[in-house]
Design an enzyme around this catalytic site. Structure first.
Site, PDB file in Angstrom:
ATOM      1  N   THR A 156     -63.754  32.140 -34.662  1.00  0.00           N
ATOM      2  CA  THR A 156     -62.396  32.673 -34.694  1.00  0.00           C
ATOM      3  C   THR A 156     -62.379  33.663 -33.533  1.00  0.00           C
ATOM      4  O   THR A 156     -63.400  34.289 -33.235  1.00  0.00           O
ATOM      5  CB  THR A 156     -62.081  33.412 -36.013  1.00  0.00           C
ATOM      6  OG1 THR A 156     -62.989  34.509 -36.156  1.00  0.00           O
ATOM      7  CG2 THR A 156     -62.215  32.496 -37.227  1.00  0.00           C
ATOM      8  N   HIS A 157     -61.280  33.751 -32.845  1.00  0.00           N
ATOM      9  CA  HIS A 157     -61.185  34.598 -31.633  1.00  0.00           C
ATOM     10  C   HIS A 157     -62.225  34.188 -30.591  1.00  0.00           C
ATOM     11  O   HIS A 157     -62.620  35.004 -29.750  1.00  0.00           O
ATOM     12  CB  HIS A 157     -61.375  36.080 -31.964  1.00  0.00           C
ATOM     13  CG  HIS A 157     -60.571  36.559 -33.132  1.00  0.00           C
ATOM     14  ND1 HIS A 157     -59.331  37.134 -33.001  1.00  0.00           N
ATOM     15  CD2 HIS A 157     -60.824  36.516 -34.462  1.00  0.00           C
ATOM     16  CE1 HIS A 157     -58.850  37.441 -34.202  1.00  0.00           C
ATOM     17  NE2 HIS A 157     -59.744  37.066 -35.109  1.00  0.00           N
ATOM     18  N   SER A 278     -70.506  17.754  -8.161  1.00  0.00           N
ATOM     19  CA  SER A 278     -69.811  18.579  -7.179  1.00  0.00           C
ATOM     20  C   SER A 278     -70.294  18.150  -5.802  1.00  0.00           C
ATOM     21  O   SER A 278     -71.442  17.766  -5.631  1.00  0.00           O
ATOM     22  CB  SER A 278     -70.152  20.045  -7.422  1.00  0.00           C
ATOM     23  OG  SER A 278     -70.022  20.773  -6.223  1.00  0.00           O
ATOM     24  N   LYS A 284     -74.209  20.618 -10.698  1.00  0.00           N
ATOM     25  CA  LYS A 284     -72.993  20.543 -11.506  1.00  0.00           C
ATOM     26  C   LYS A 284     -72.723  19.169 -12.097  1.00  0.00           C
ATOM     27  O   LYS A 284     -73.019  18.145 -11.514  1.00  0.00           O
ATOM     28  CB  LYS A 284     -71.775  20.937 -10.649  1.00  0.00           C
ATOM     29  CG  LYS A 284     -71.823  22.379 -10.210  1.00  0.00           C
ATOM     30  CD  LYS A 284     -71.143  23.274 -11.195  1.00  0.00           C
ATOM     31  CE  LYS A 284     -69.672  23.148 -11.000  1.00  0.00           C
ATOM     32  NZ  LYS A 284     -68.944  24.366 -11.092  1.00  0.00           N
ATOM     33  N   ASN A 286     -69.296  18.122 -13.883  1.00  0.00           N
ATOM     34  CA  ASN A 286     -67.995  18.677 -14.281  1.00  0.00           C
ATOM     35  C   ASN A 286     -67.253  17.764 -15.251  1.00  0.00           C
ATOM     36  O   ASN A 286     -67.203  16.554 -15.048  1.00  0.00           O
ATOM     37  CB  ASN A 286     -67.126  18.910 -13.042  1.00  0.00           C
ATOM     38  CG  ASN A 286     -67.730  19.970 -12.124  1.00  0.00           C
ATOM     39  OD1 ASN A 286     -68.360  20.912 -12.603  1.00  0.00           O
ATOM     40  ND2 ASN A 286     -67.556  19.798 -10.826  1.00  0.00           N
ATOM     41  N   GLU A 291     -60.723  18.104 -18.412  1.00  0.00           N
ATOM     42  CA  GLU A 291     -59.828  19.066 -17.751  1.00  0.00           C
ATOM     43  C   GLU A 291     -58.466  18.441 -17.461  1.00  0.00           C
ATOM     44  O   GLU A 291     -57.424  19.081 -17.600  1.00  0.00           O
ATOM     45  CB  GLU A 291     -60.458  19.548 -16.443  1.00  0.00           C
ATOM     46  CG  GLU A 291     -61.717  20.366 -16.640  1.00  0.00           C
ATOM     47  CD  GLU A 291     -62.475  20.532 -15.331  1.00  0.00           C
ATOM     48  OE1 GLU A 291     -62.130  21.435 -14.564  1.00  0.00           O
ATOM     49  OE2 GLU A 291     -63.403  19.745 -15.066  1.00  0.00           O
ATOM     50  N   GLN A 323     -28.370   9.113 -17.817  1.00  0.00           N
ATOM     51  CA  GLN A 323     -29.230   8.147 -17.138  1.00  0.00           C
ATOM     52  C   GLN A 323     -30.593   8.784 -16.817  1.00  0.00           C
ATOM     53  O   GLN A 323     -31.579   8.089 -16.608  1.00  0.00           O
ATOM     54  CB  GLN A 323     -28.542   7.661 -15.853  1.00  0.00           C
ATOM     55  CG  GLN A 323     -29.343   6.669 -15.046  1.00  0.00           C
ATOM     56  CD  GLN A 323     -28.496   5.980 -14.002  1.00  0.00           C
ATOM     57  OE1 GLN A 323     -27.680   5.126 -14.309  1.00  0.00           O
ATOM     58  NE2 GLN A 323     -28.655   6.382 -12.745  1.00  0.00           N
TER      59      GLN A 323
HETATM   60  N1  ARG Z   1     -27.634   3.007 -16.122  1.00  0.00           N
HETATM   61  C1  ARG Z   1     -26.827   3.691 -17.080  1.00  0.00           C
HETATM   62  C2  ARG Z   1     -27.696   4.653 -17.871  1.00  0.00           C
HETATM   63  O1  ARG Z   1     -28.854   4.458 -17.870  1.00  0.00           O
HETATM   64  C3  ARG Z   1     -26.200   2.721 -18.012  1.00  0.00           C
HETATM   65  C4  ARG Z   1     -24.973   3.221 -18.670  1.00  0.00           C
HETATM   66  C5  ARG Z   1     -23.873   3.296 -17.677  1.00  0.00           C
HETATM   67  N2  ARG Z   1     -22.641   3.616 -18.272  1.00  0.00           N
HETATM   68  C6  ARG Z   1     -21.601   4.057 -17.596  1.00  0.00           C
HETATM   69  N3  ARG Z   1     -20.529   4.347 -18.241  1.00  0.00           N
HETATM   70  N4  ARG Z   1     -21.632   4.223 -16.312  1.00  0.00           N
HETATM   71  O2  ARG Z   1     -27.227   5.590 -18.469  1.00  0.00           O
END
Ligand code: ARG
Length: 463
Positions: A156-157, A278, A284, A286, A291, A323
């Protein structure tokens, strides 16, 4: 800043700039299969409802079959000028079958279309991740079984606290990853409603059968509100949130591996498979993979915050902002798959140094609680008082520069005369760990039982 490249690319003026900012086919082509599937279901429903003719429906399905083949073969040509995956596929359908193609988009908008495609994609992604997280759990459980009695210091800690078993420590992650799977599955249940039929925003005047398309696409039901259907992206946010928590868990075990593999700890070794040398320091080894798993959590959180920010304050319903939802989700999925594979490989790969872990388990007076417990249990002393007595014993050991087990009985009796030789029984780290038999405790016997239980709970193995 002026850039020749951009200047050149947009030399054609506003049209080229508009195309560059508007196009999404570069990434949303990953929805191609879902898009075809959604169109097939929509088309079948239109025929079933008598909205389009059987002949047109057959022509459309035939064209979609060819498109599907091309997509699977990687032979479908996506054109940026056609903006997105939906218009690419519809345009190709028109090339293939001519006029009937124009009937497919009856009672449908790209707004409900994209929401449907994307939900199906996320649903499949969740199913894939579930299998991959389960694989990680399986290797953790195997390791836990092998290391059920391997003693190590629990922290802990990041200060030595009490001896635990390595198996118990590993099973802690099995629980976390189990909850991660649960979170994805919760999200899956909520997302599994079909937007199709919502149209652009308001629904449609055609006599569609939304329950039918929902069923064909393996959704539980159609979404109840058309405006919600086209504007909701909770499902993507939930996916990213669950992904972020999973990434937290992977980063924690990754960090532990980094610490354990250090020369100072020396608890585990990675083989060459998951470590690198390394270029300058020949000694080393690593833990790069660990990571990087630790670091990649950053991208995943970034994706969650990116989309939260896109969605924040967006008025109903669809806006083109949305979109921007896909890349965050695609990138998160890809990153998770890679991290899960790396983590699964690393867990299999680690070689614990049991002697070193055990030696370290008794350093730092880790069995002090065992003294206090012994005093309470054998001398009927309230625990708060035992705690004081033990504190004085620890101080004595500290003063002498020795471990608790190296004190003599006489030393201890100076603090509490009623202490007997029996106390030495609980002072080794093995005895300490073995005594923690309460439910959920670290005793080797518990770990063995928990390994069995975990196989049943998480891997679906029969007892
Ligand atoms: N490519 C658009 C999107 O991924 C599709 C929907 C487009 N609709 C619109 N009203 N322009 O959101």
């Amino acid at each position: 800043m002026t850039s020749k490249m951009w200047g050149g690319r947009f030399g054609a003026g506003p049209t080229a700039i508009m195309e560059e900012i508007n196009t999404s086919v570069g990434f949303d082509q990953r929805l191609a299969k879902q898009d075809v599937r959604g169109s097939r279901a929509h088309c079948a429903m239109l025929v079933a409802q008598g909205i389009i003719s059987k002949e047109d429906g057959e022509a459309i399905q035939g064209g979609l079959t060819r498109i599907e083949k091309d997509i699977s073969a990687g032979a479908f040509v996506f054109k940026r000028s056609l903006e997105d995956v939906h218009m690419n596929i519809e345009s190709r359908l028109a090339d293939l079958i001519g006029a009937p193609a124009g009937r497919l988009h009856t009672a449908r908008s790209r707004n409900d279309q994209v929401a449907t495609d994307f939900r199906m994609w996320v649903r499949a992604a969740i199913d894939t991740l579930d299998v991959e997280i389960k694989k990680l759990q399986a290797v953790l459980i195997d390791k836990a079984q092998a290391e059920a009695a391997t003693i190590m210091p629990g922290f802990t800690h990041l200060q030595a606290a009490q001896p635990v078993t390595f198996g118990h420590h590993l099973l802690a992650y099995v629980e976390m990853f189990g909850r991660d799977r649960g979170r994805f599955m919760d999200a899956r249940r909520r997302l599994n409603e079909c937007p199709l039929g919502a149209g652009a925003i308001a629904g449609t005047s055609f006599p569609v059968n939304r329950a039918l398309t929902a069923e064909k696409l393996d959704f539980d039901r159609p979404m109840a509100n058309s405006m919600d259907a086209v504007s909701d992206r909770d499902f993507a946010l939930e996916f990213l949130a669950a992904a972020s928590i999973l990434a937290v868990h992977m980063s924690r075990i990754a960090e532990e591996m980094v610490i354990w593999a250090s020369a100072q700890f020396g608890f585990i070794k990675f083989t060459d498979a998951f470590s690198t040398g390394s270029s300058m320091m020949p000694q080393k080894r690593n833990p790069d993979a660990a990571e990087l798993v630790r670091a990649k959590a950053g991208r995943i959180f970034g994706n969650l915050f990116g989309l939260l920010t896109v969605m924040k304050g967006l008025p109903l319903t669809y806006s083109k902002d949305m979109q921007e939802d896909k890349e965050a989700v695609f990138a998160t999925f890809d990153t998770l798959e890679l991290c899960l594979a790396a983590m699964t490989g690393m867990v299999k790969d680690i070689k614990p140094d049991a002697a070193r872990m055990k030696a370290s388990a008794s350093a730092g007076f880790t069995t002090a609680t065992d003294i206090a417990d012994w005093v309470t249990q054998n001398l009927n002393v309230p625990f708060r008082e035992s705690h004081h007595i033990t504190g004085r014993i620890v101080k004595m050991a500290e003063g002498k520069g020795c471990e608790l087990a190296e004190l003599t009985l006489e030393d201890m009796q100076l603090v509490e005369p009623r202490i007997t030789q029996d106390i030495f029984r609980v002072l080794t780290p093995e005895a300490s760990a073995a005594s923690r038999t309460s439910f959920g405790g670290t005793a080797p016997a518990n770990v063995t039982a928990q390994v069995k239980a975990a196989r049943e709970r998480f891997l679906g193995e029969k007892p």
